[in-house]
Structures are given as structure tokens and as C-alpha cells.
Design an enzyme around this catalytic site. Structure first.
Site, PDB file in Angstrom:
ATOM      1  N   CYS A  54     102.227  16.435 -50.861  1.00 28.23           N
ATOM      2  CA  CYS A  54     101.317  16.047 -49.785  1.00 28.23           C
ATOM      3  C   CYS A  54     100.537  14.786 -50.171  1.00 28.23           C
ATOM      4  CB  CYS A  54     100.415  17.225 -49.424  1.00 28.23           C
ATOM      5  SG  CYS A  54      99.719  17.084 -47.774  1.00 28.23           S
ATOM      6  N   HIS A 110     103.265  22.108 -49.418  1.00 25.58           N
ATOM      7  CA  HIS A 110     102.588  22.596 -50.632  1.00 25.58           C
ATOM      8  C   HIS A 110     103.272  23.831 -51.224  1.00 25.58           C
ATOM      9  CE1 HIS A 110      98.790  20.258 -50.179  1.00 25.58           C
ATOM     10  NE2 HIS A 110      99.112  20.291 -48.909  1.00 25.58           N
ATOM     11  N   GLU A 141     103.008  24.962 -54.102  1.00 28.05           N
ATOM     12  CA  GLU A 141     102.074  25.632 -55.024  1.00 28.05           C
ATOM     13  C   GLU A 141     101.202  26.662 -54.305  1.00 28.05           C
ATOM     14  OE1 GLU A 141     101.802  22.716 -53.765  1.00 28.05           O
ATOM     15  OE2 GLU A 141      99.719  22.195 -53.364  1.00 28.05           O
TER      16      GLU A 141
HETATM   17  N1  GLN Z   1      95.467  14.298 -45.379  1.00 32.83           N
HETATM   18  C1  GLN Z   1      95.461  14.046 -46.795  1.00 32.83           C
HETATM   19  C2  GLN Z   1      95.599  12.555 -47.069  1.00 32.83           C
HETATM   20  O1  GLN Z   1      96.039  11.840 -46.215  1.00 32.83           O
HETATM   21  C3  GLN Z   1      96.578  14.808 -47.489  1.00 32.83           C
HETATM   22  C4  GLN Z   1      96.400  16.283 -47.252  1.00 32.83           C
HETATM   23  C5  GLN Z   1      96.865  17.162 -48.371  1.00 32.83           C
HETATM   24  O2  GLN Z   1      97.178  16.716 -49.487  1.00 32.83           O
HETATM   25  N2  GLN Z   1      96.877  18.439 -48.097  1.00 32.83           N
HETATM   26  O3  GLN Z   1      95.270  12.107 -48.125  1.00 32.83           O
END
Ligand code: GLN
Length: 209
Positions: A95, A187, A189
Site C-alpha cells: 500500500c 495489506h 499483514e
Molecule cells: N492512502 C495512503 C497514502 O496514499 C496509503 C494507505 C495505506 O498504506 N493503507 O499514502
């Protein structure tokens, strides 16, 4: 007088042998460390260039990409991390981690590491997938679909130069592989499915030998 025999433990590496760092500047660090321990690897927190030198692979967790992009420079870890990645150390971003690894972020000039040859769009999924679980078909992953947990996740707008998309949601890329690099919009994890952690450990084992 006979010389004492070296202790066996000192000769044989631990069963796992792999030390995997989790970048510990900001984000969901502990969940990755726990998943790594469950896979019988050493999961260690990495905050400095010296700590980075000690690991066989690095996970960049979820969190806030603008904060971490800036902290990477402030902690003087961006340069050494790029260098190790170019030398073949496996790096996996989940992410926010994938955003930080990207060459390009749509509509933003925020600092990134420029490792993955992808353009990502932040917070890209509409309301219904803003925070949701999607059953994912992932290329090369055997067994049941993977539970993809999405939290204000990016999608992959485009790839080039050896980056290859492994999974899609609504026709948008959500997992990418490029030689020693891996990125997931979701995610793993935060689930009890360890298949992607195990896959990353295999990459790290292969890079080490
Ligand atoms: N929205 C976050 C970003 O753009 C990422 C979200 C996440 O890692 N769960 O940095």
C-alpha cells in the site's frame, strides 16, 4: 591440550537464517514483524542505514506516503536503500510502501524512491473499496483466492521497463513484480494468509544464495 571444538550452534545458521527488515519510520510495522516471525524468519525493525545493511530483504509497510517519503530523506536511508535494491536486495511495499517505491505518483510531486517502474494513483478506489476485502486471483499463487484487504489504497495506472502486473481489481493493477521488487495495493499483514510473505521470503532466500 586439545582445542575446544567449536559449538555447533555457531556453525549452523538458524533454521530460517533470513533477517527481513520492516521499515520502521511510520505505519503498520508490528503486523509485518509478527507475520515474518510466524513464517520463522527474523523480522527486524529498520530505521537507519546501519540497520539496513544487516537485512536480507526489506518490507515497506502501509502508512502515509508523503510522511515516509520525507522521513526517508531525513533519516538518510533513501540513498542506501536505492543502492541495495539496485544490487538485488528484495524489497516489498504494501500500500503506502508501493507508493513510496514507485517512479511516479499521479498528480503529485511527492518524493519517492523511484524503484518500481509504475505510476500509481493514491486513494484511487471509490467508496465501496475504500476499506474493503476483495478475493484476488494472483498470477502464480496456488490455492484459493487471496483475501485482499484494501485501506485507502492506490491502484497501478501503468507499468513499463520490466514491471509486470500480477493481480487486478476492476481492471486496475493491484500487485506488481519487477525482478527483486514486489508491490501490493493491499495489506497481507492484516490477514492470517501468509502466502505472499512466504513468497517474498523465497525471493530473499534466492537473492542471498
Ligand atoms: N492512502 C495512503 C497514502 O496514499 C496509503 C494507505 C495505506 O498504506 N493503507 O499514502
Amino acid at each position: 591440550m586439545p582445542r575446544p571444538k567449536p559449538k555447533r550452534a555457531a556453525l549452523a545458521p538458524p533454521a530460517d537464517g533470513l533477517r527481513i527488515g520492516v521499515l520502521a519510520l511510520q505505519g503498520d510495522i508490528d503486523e509485518h514483524v509478527a507475520a515474518l516471525q510466524e513464517c520463522k524468519a527474523h523480522g527486524v525493525r529498520v530505521k537507519t542505514a546501519a540497520e539496513l545493511e544487516q537485512v536480507d530483504g526489506l518490507i515497506i509497510p502501509g502508512g502515509e506516503s508523503t510522511a515516509v517519503g520525507t522521513l526517508l530523506d531525513r533519516f538518510q536511508i533513501a540513498g542506501p536503500l536505492r543502492e541495495r535494491a539496485h544490487l538485488g536486495m528484495p524489497v516489498w511495499g504494501t500500500c503506502m510502501g508501493m507508493i513510496v517505491m514507485a517512479d511516479k505518483v499521479t498528480g503529485s510531486k511527492q518524493p519517492t524512491l523511484g524503484l518500481l517502474h509504475i505510476e500509481v494513483k493514491r486513494n484511487a478506489f471509490g467508496r465501496q473499496i475504500e476499506s474493503a476485502e476483495e478475493a484476488l486471483e494472483i498470477e502464480g499463487l496456488e490455492g484459493k483466492p487471496f483475501p485482499g484487504v484494501f485501506i485507502r489504497s492506490p491502484w497501478i495506472e501503468s507499468v513499463w521497463g520490466g514491471a509486470h502486473i500480477l493481480a487486478y481489481v476492476e481492471g486496475k493493477g493491484v500487485m506488481v513484480w519487477q525482478k527483486n521488487l514486489l508491490g501490493t495495493s493491499f495489506h497481507p499483514e492484516l490477514t492470517d494468509d501468509l502466502r505472499i510473505h512466504r513468497y517474498f521470503l523465497q525471493m530473499a532466500a534466492a537473492a542471498k544464495h
